[in-house]
Write an enzyme that holds these catalytic residues in place. Sequence first.
Site, PDB file in Angstrom:
ATOM      1  N   LYS A   1      54.930  32.314  35.075  1.00 32.50           N
ATOM      2  CA  LYS A   1      54.475  33.476  35.835  1.00 32.50           C
ATOM      3  C   LYS A   1      54.733  33.191  37.315  1.00 32.50           C
ATOM      4  O   LYS A   1      54.532  32.056  37.768  1.00 32.50           O
ATOM      5  CB  LYS A   1      52.977  33.686  35.565  1.00 32.50           C
ATOM      6  CG  LYS A   1      52.384  34.919  36.227  1.00 32.50           C
ATOM      7  CD  LYS A   1      50.920  35.090  35.852  1.00 32.50           C
ATOM      8  CE  LYS A   1      50.304  36.352  36.432  1.00 32.50           C
ATOM      9  NZ  LYS A   1      48.889  36.528  36.025  1.00 32.50           N
TER      10      LYS A   1
ATOM     11  N   SER B 141      47.737  41.131  34.176  1.00 33.65           N
ATOM     12  CA  SER B 141      48.816  40.993  35.125  1.00 33.65           C
ATOM     13  C   SER B 141      49.972  40.095  34.678  1.00 33.65           C
ATOM     14  O   SER B 141      51.036  40.146  35.278  1.00 33.65           O
ATOM     15  CB  SER B 141      48.256  40.432  36.435  1.00 33.65           C
ATOM     16  OG  SER B 141      47.772  39.113  36.240  1.00 33.65           O
TER      17      SER B 141
ATOM     18  N   SER C 227      44.026  38.724  32.174  1.00 33.19           N
ATOM     19  CA  SER C 227      45.469  38.857  32.409  1.00 33.19           C
ATOM     20  C   SER C 227      46.393  38.046  31.518  1.00 33.19           C
ATOM     21  O   SER C 227      47.605  38.194  31.590  1.00 33.19           O
ATOM     22  CB  SER C 227      45.792  38.526  33.859  1.00 33.19           C
ATOM     23  OG  SER C 227      45.526  39.642  34.662  1.00 33.19           O
TER      24      SER C 227
HETATM   25  N1  GLN Z   1      42.981  43.393  35.244  1.00 36.82           N
HETATM   26  C1  GLN Z   1      42.067  42.584  35.972  1.00 36.82           C
HETATM   27  C2  GLN Z   1      42.221  42.834  37.447  1.00 36.82           C
HETATM   28  O1  GLN Z   1      42.909  43.700  37.782  1.00 36.82           O
HETATM   29  C3  GLN Z   1      42.276  41.141  35.641  1.00 36.82           C
HETATM   30  C4  GLN Z   1      43.438  40.558  36.320  1.00 36.82           C
HETATM   31  C5  GLN Z   1      43.640  39.120  35.992  1.00 36.82           C
HETATM   32  O2  GLN Z   1      43.096  38.610  35.017  1.00 36.82           O
HETATM   33  N2  GLN Z   1      44.396  38.471  36.843  1.00 36.82           N
HETATM   34  O3  GLN Z   1      41.670  42.171  38.272  1.00 36.82           O
END
Ligand code: GLN
Length: 488
Positions: free
Chosen positions: A80, A155, A179
Amino acid sequence: MSQDLHAQTLTQLAVGLERGDFSSVELTEALLDRVAAHDQSLNAFVTVTADAARAAAKRADAARAAGDIGVLNGLPLVHKDIFCTKSVLTTCGSRMLENFVSPYDATVVERLANAGAVVLGKTNMDEFAMGSSNETSYFGPVRNPWNPDCSPGGSSGGSAAAVAARLAPAATGTDTGGSIRQPAALTGTVGLKPTYGRVSRYGMIAFASSLDQAGVITRSSEDAALLLGVMAGFDERDSTSIDHPVPDYTAALSGSLKGLRVGVVRQHFDEGLDEQCAAAVRESLAVLESQGAILTDVDLPNLDLSVPTYYVVAPAECSSNLSRFDGVRYGHRAKDPDDLFDLYCRSRGEGFGAEVKRRIMTGTYVLSAGYYDAYYLKAQQVRQLIAEDFRTAFADVDVIAGPTSPTPAFKLGDKIDDPITMYLNDIYTIGANLAGLPGMSTPCGFVDGLPVGLHLVGPHWGEETILRCAHHYEQLSNWHQACPEDYE
Ligand code: GLN
């Protein structure tokens, strides 16, 4: 040489390399060809490191010939783009870091490289990991290999799409509120978020430091166990890393499910969960039961507070963490500033996208003198209650099982203008982050041709239990082997 190398899991590829069926150079070329053929439509990669991958594969083959190899020798994977990689672009999905070349490797990157892994490239992601759809990326949305009109989740959407489309057998990801697990569910892959402190955060660009944890997206729990064994362990460069022994996760996969106490959270099946998803998850629970697991109802009474709590704590921490991106210390610098204030304003105004700005403003607000007690302090207190709920539940059960996400993959564009609806996507996953618990998602069926994920949460250091549970389920169900038609 076999033509279907991309179809094999990491574990299968390790056997093939060991037997000499193919070399790492051949394997790497085959996957780079696939990336070249498919990534234009998926947009899963920000950077493809073809030359470095070829060189690493050559070194891996030479090491094997010399008999001196690590457990991942010659095996390809992707990172990532939130993990710092020496001499390679690390963008975090943001214009702010569009040109950032890290001078060092994250611990996760270093450990995987030392074990012999070959890095094919860096994957697309929501900007600074803020999002659930990959649509907040400066580099454009990632498409879901199961349906190009749908989001792969986020994400870590680029990592999930790359693994689902068989462009890479495995990927790293990070999980602050879901994410890793949510994109894994939406792409039919396996996603593992370890216990907070299990894997080093050194060199992983910080979003919300008390929630962020590195993990993996793979095509089987067996592969997740293999990678976790390499990534896990104390790192003195990360003050939140915990010095706790690293077990043999692969050995932990075997053993039966007989007597395993599986907690089913009543609130998980309330309104908000798609009916067909609920049916798929219930069927998977019945499979666990058929193997001797004991299903018990458990209560997480404060679960409905997890999303609001998260959206105070995470923005608060992000507003602090992202203050370093000011055009001076790090990041995009605006051209021809009038003065220092103008430099800060325009650098940050131009460098960050809308969602990141929204979070920074929310975070600054909840931390401000007049509102700290009402929001931030209150959220920290509720966070303790949520952690306490889990502690109480784990007195009676070994694992908590339920849906990973309330719906299968949604259409790109459907939720991006409605932040609250988007935030609710993580309703089942955020609790584990607030409590620092390990969680994973494994495929458990399909709704209208789109994958559904089974979510398993364990107590602190319970990775072995959730991996064993998921691995057994995978052997019986085989959902994890399904492949999107265009990527066979
Ligand atoms: N979707 C969540 C957010 O927008 C979690 C994101 C994540 O786990 N990095 O913060």
